[in-house]
Design a protein around this motif. Structure first.
Motif, PDB file in Angstrom:
ATOM      1  N   ASP A   1      21.114 -27.332   4.887  1.00 23.65           N
ATOM      2  CA  ASP A   1      20.256 -26.333   5.544  1.00 23.65           C
ATOM      3  C   ASP A   1      20.964 -26.376   6.809  1.00 23.65           C
ATOM      4  O   ASP A   1      20.427 -26.037   7.948  1.00 23.65           O
ATOM      5  CB  ASP A   1      18.944 -26.925   5.738  1.00 23.65           C
ATOM      6  CG  ASP A   1      18.370 -27.029   4.483  1.00 23.65           C
ATOM      7  OD1 ASP A   1      18.406 -26.038   3.618  1.00 23.65           O
ATOM      8  OD2 ASP A   1      17.595 -28.134   4.065  1.00 23.65           O
TER       9      ASP A   1
ATOM     10  N   SER B   1      20.026 -27.937  10.650  1.00 25.92           N
ATOM     11  CA  SER B   1      18.227 -28.563  10.594  1.00 25.92           C
ATOM     12  C   SER B   1      18.406 -29.652   9.679  1.00 25.92           C
ATOM     13  O   SER B   1      17.913 -30.717   9.950  1.00 25.92           O
ATOM     14  CB  SER B   1      17.489 -27.661  10.203  1.00 25.92           C
ATOM     15  OG  SER B   1      17.744 -27.267   8.865  1.00 25.92           O
ATOM     16  N   SER B   2      19.296 -29.322   8.678  1.00 23.07           N
ATOM     17  CA  SER B   2      19.578 -30.744   7.749  1.00 23.07           C
ATOM     18  C   SER B   2      20.520 -31.823   8.537  1.00 23.07           C
ATOM     19  O   SER B   2      19.934 -33.096   8.038  1.00 23.07           O
ATOM     20  CB  SER B   2      20.254 -30.369   6.655  1.00 23.07           C
ATOM     21  OG  SER B   2      20.580 -31.307   5.755  1.00 23.07           O
TER      22      SER B   2
ATOM     23  N   GLU C   1      17.891 -33.707  10.630  1.00 23.78           N
ATOM     24  CA  GLU C   1      17.182 -34.557   9.981  1.00 23.78           C
ATOM     25  C   GLU C   1      17.858 -35.913   9.603  1.00 23.78           C
ATOM     26  O   GLU C   1      17.283 -36.956   9.675  1.00 23.78           O
ATOM     27  CB  GLU C   1      16.484 -34.076   8.652  1.00 23.78           C
ATOM     28  CG  GLU C   1      15.390 -32.889   9.062  1.00 23.78           C
ATOM     29  CD  GLU C   1      15.169 -31.833   7.633  1.00 23.78           C
ATOM     30  OE1 GLU C   1      15.504 -32.218   6.780  1.00 23.78           O
ATOM     31  OE2 GLU C   1      14.355 -31.198   8.039  1.00 23.78           O
ATOM     32  N   GLN C   2      18.966 -35.783   8.999  1.00 25.59           N
ATOM     33  CA  GLN C   2      19.789 -36.922   8.736  1.00 25.59           C
ATOM     34  C   GLN C   2      20.327 -37.918   9.695  1.00 25.59           C
ATOM     35  O   GLN C   2      19.988 -39.162   9.534  1.00 25.59           O
ATOM     36  CB  GLN C   2      21.104 -36.350   7.706  1.00 25.59           C
ATOM     37  CG  GLN C   2      20.945 -35.880   6.521  1.00 25.59           C
ATOM     38  CD  GLN C   2      22.099 -35.062   6.035  1.00 25.59           C
ATOM     39  OE1 GLN C   2      23.034 -35.644   5.591  1.00 25.59           O
ATOM     40  NE2 GLN C   2      22.322 -33.802   6.356  1.00 25.59           N
TER      41      GLN C   2
ATOM     42  N   SER D   1      19.945 -40.827   3.680  1.00 27.86           N
ATOM     43  CA  SER D   1      18.979 -40.422   2.873  1.00 27.86           C
ATOM     44  C   SER D   1      18.483 -41.857   2.113  1.00 27.86           C
ATOM     45  O   SER D   1      19.201 -42.949   2.151  1.00 27.86           O
ATOM     46  CB  SER D   1      19.628 -39.784   1.639  1.00 27.86           C
ATOM     47  OG  SER D   1      20.510 -40.478   0.879  1.00 27.86           O
TER      48      SER D   1
END
Length: 329
Positions: free
Chosen positions: A51, A54-55, A58-59, A97
Motif C-alpha cells: 500500500d 501508508s503501509s 504502519e510497519q 508484522s
C-alpha cells in the motif's frame, strides 16, 4: 529497492521516544533483515510496499511502538518504575508484522544465539532468492539439489539479505525444503504450517493485535503449533502484554549475577521471577528486560555501538528447551 522519504509525527510520544534506545534493546534488532548502523544511529531494512507509503507508515509505527496504546503503556510503566523513566526505557523493539515476531520467537528456542542469527539470515537469503526467481520458486520446492547461497557479511559494509519471508512465500514451500535451505531443524514444519494456516484463512493472527486483554490473547497464541511457554511470553511482549517473562538460561544467569539468586534453577525460576518482578505488575516483562539489557551492556558496552560481527557473542548460552518441543536439530 525503492526508496522514499517518510516523516512520522511523534505527537504525544516525543517526550518518551529516542530511536537509538527504542531499537537497540532487543535481540530482534540484530536479526536479519534489520541492520543497525552505529556510525549514523540509523536502522536499515526492507519493508513491504503493498500500500506504498501508508503501509510503510504502519510497519514503522509498529516496529517503534508509536501507537497511542504504546504511549499509554510507557507512561504507566514509568509510574511503577521511575528508574526506567530516567533511563528512557519503555518501548521494546519488534518487527513490522506479528508473523515475523512469531517466527523469530520460534527461532530463539533450543539453540545458541549465533545459530538464531544464522537462521534469520538464511530465511532472508531464501526470500531474496525466491523473489528473484518468481514462479520458478514454486518448482524448486520439490527439488533437493542443495542449499541456497547465503551472502557473506562484509566487515564495515551493509549487506542486502532480502526481506523476511511473508506467509505467502513460506506457505508455498515444503517443510523439508525449508529445512534443507535454511537449516531450521524441527522449526521448519511449525513455520510452514503457520504460514499455510494464515494463507488459507484458518489462523488470522493479525487480529491478535486488536485483542484487549492478555488472557484472551494467551489462549489464541497457545493454539499456534510449536509455541511453548517461552515463545508465548515473547509473542505476548510483542503484542504489548508484559505480565509474563520469557525466561530461559540467560534469565537464570541474570538472576544469579544481578539479583543474588545463586541457587536459581529451572525448578525455582518462576518463583524467583515472581518475587523480584511482581511489584512492577502488569509490566513485569519490561522491568526484567531493562535488567537484561543493562546486564548485557555492562559486559559488552552499548549494544547500539556494537559491531554486527560481534552480535553472536552477546548471548552465548543455549536456550532452555520448550517443554512441548522435540530436541533441536
Amino acid at each position: 529497492m525503492e526508496e522514499f522519504d517518510l516523516q512520522l509525527c511523534l505527537d504525544g510520544s516525543s517526550s518518551t521516544f529516542n530511536l537509538e534506545k527504542v531499537v537497540c534493546n532487543h535481540g530482534f534488532f540484530m536479526m536479519a533483515p534489520n541492520q543497525w548502523i552505529p556510525s549514523t544511529k540509523t536502522l536499515r531494512r526492507p519493508l513491504r510496499l503493498a500500500d506504498l507509503s501508508s503501509s510503510v507508515e504502519e510497519q514503522v509505527t509498529r516496529m517503534l511502538r508509536l501507537l497511542e496504546r504504546d504511549e499509554h503503556n510507557v507512561n504507566e510503566f514509568h509510574k511503577v518504575h521511575p528508574e526506567a523513566k530516567d533511563k528512557g526505557f519503555g518501548r521494546v523493539f519488534r518487527s513490522p508484522s506479528l508473523f515475523e515476531d512469531v517466527v523469530k520467537s520460534i527461532l530463539l528456542c533450543n539453540c545458541q544465539w549465533k545459530r538464531t542469527l544464522e537462521m534469520a539470515q538464511a530465511l532472508c537469503a531464501l526470500q531474496l532468492e525466491l523473489s528473484t526467481r518468481g514462479s520458478k520458486g514454486k518448482k524448486r520446492r520439490r527439488e533437493k539439489d542443495g542449499a541456497l547461497p547465503i551472502p557473506a557479511e562484509t566487515e564495515g559494509k551493509e549487506v542486502d539479505l532480502g526481506n523476511f519471508p511473508s506467509p505467502k512465500e513460506l506457505a508455498n514451500l515444503e517443510a523439508d525444503y525449508l529445512q534443507t535451505e535454511c537449516n531450521l531443524g524441527y522449526r521448519s514444519k511449525y513455520i510452514v504450517k503457520l504460514a499455510r494456516e494464515i494463507e488459507e484463512g484458518k489462523r488470522k493472527i493479525d487480529e491478535y493485535e486488536g485483542v484487549q486483554d492478555a488472557a484472551s490473547c494467551r489462549i489464541l497464541i497457545q493454539r499456534i503449533s510449536g509455541v511453548g511457554p517461552f515463545v508465548r511470553a515473547s509473542i505476548l511482549m510483542c503484542l504489548g502484554f508484559y505480565d509474563e517473562v520469557p525466561w530461559d538460561s540467560e534469565t537464570i544467569k541474570l538472576l544469579k549475577h544481578v539479583h543474588a539468586r545463586e541457587r536459581c534453577t529451572k525448578k525455582t525460576i518462576k518463583r524467583d521471577l515472581k518475587e523480584i518482578y511482581d511489584k512492577y505488575a502488569p509490566f513485569q516483562c519490561l522491568a526484567y528486560w531493562l535488567d537484561l539489557l543493562e546486564f548485557y551492556e555492562r559486559k559488552f558496552g552499548k549494544l547500539s555501538e556494537l559491531s554486527h560481527t560481534m552480535y553472536h557473542t552477546v548471548a552465548s548460552s543455549t536456550q532452555i528447551r520448550e517443554s512441548n518441543h522435540p530436541p533441536a536439530i
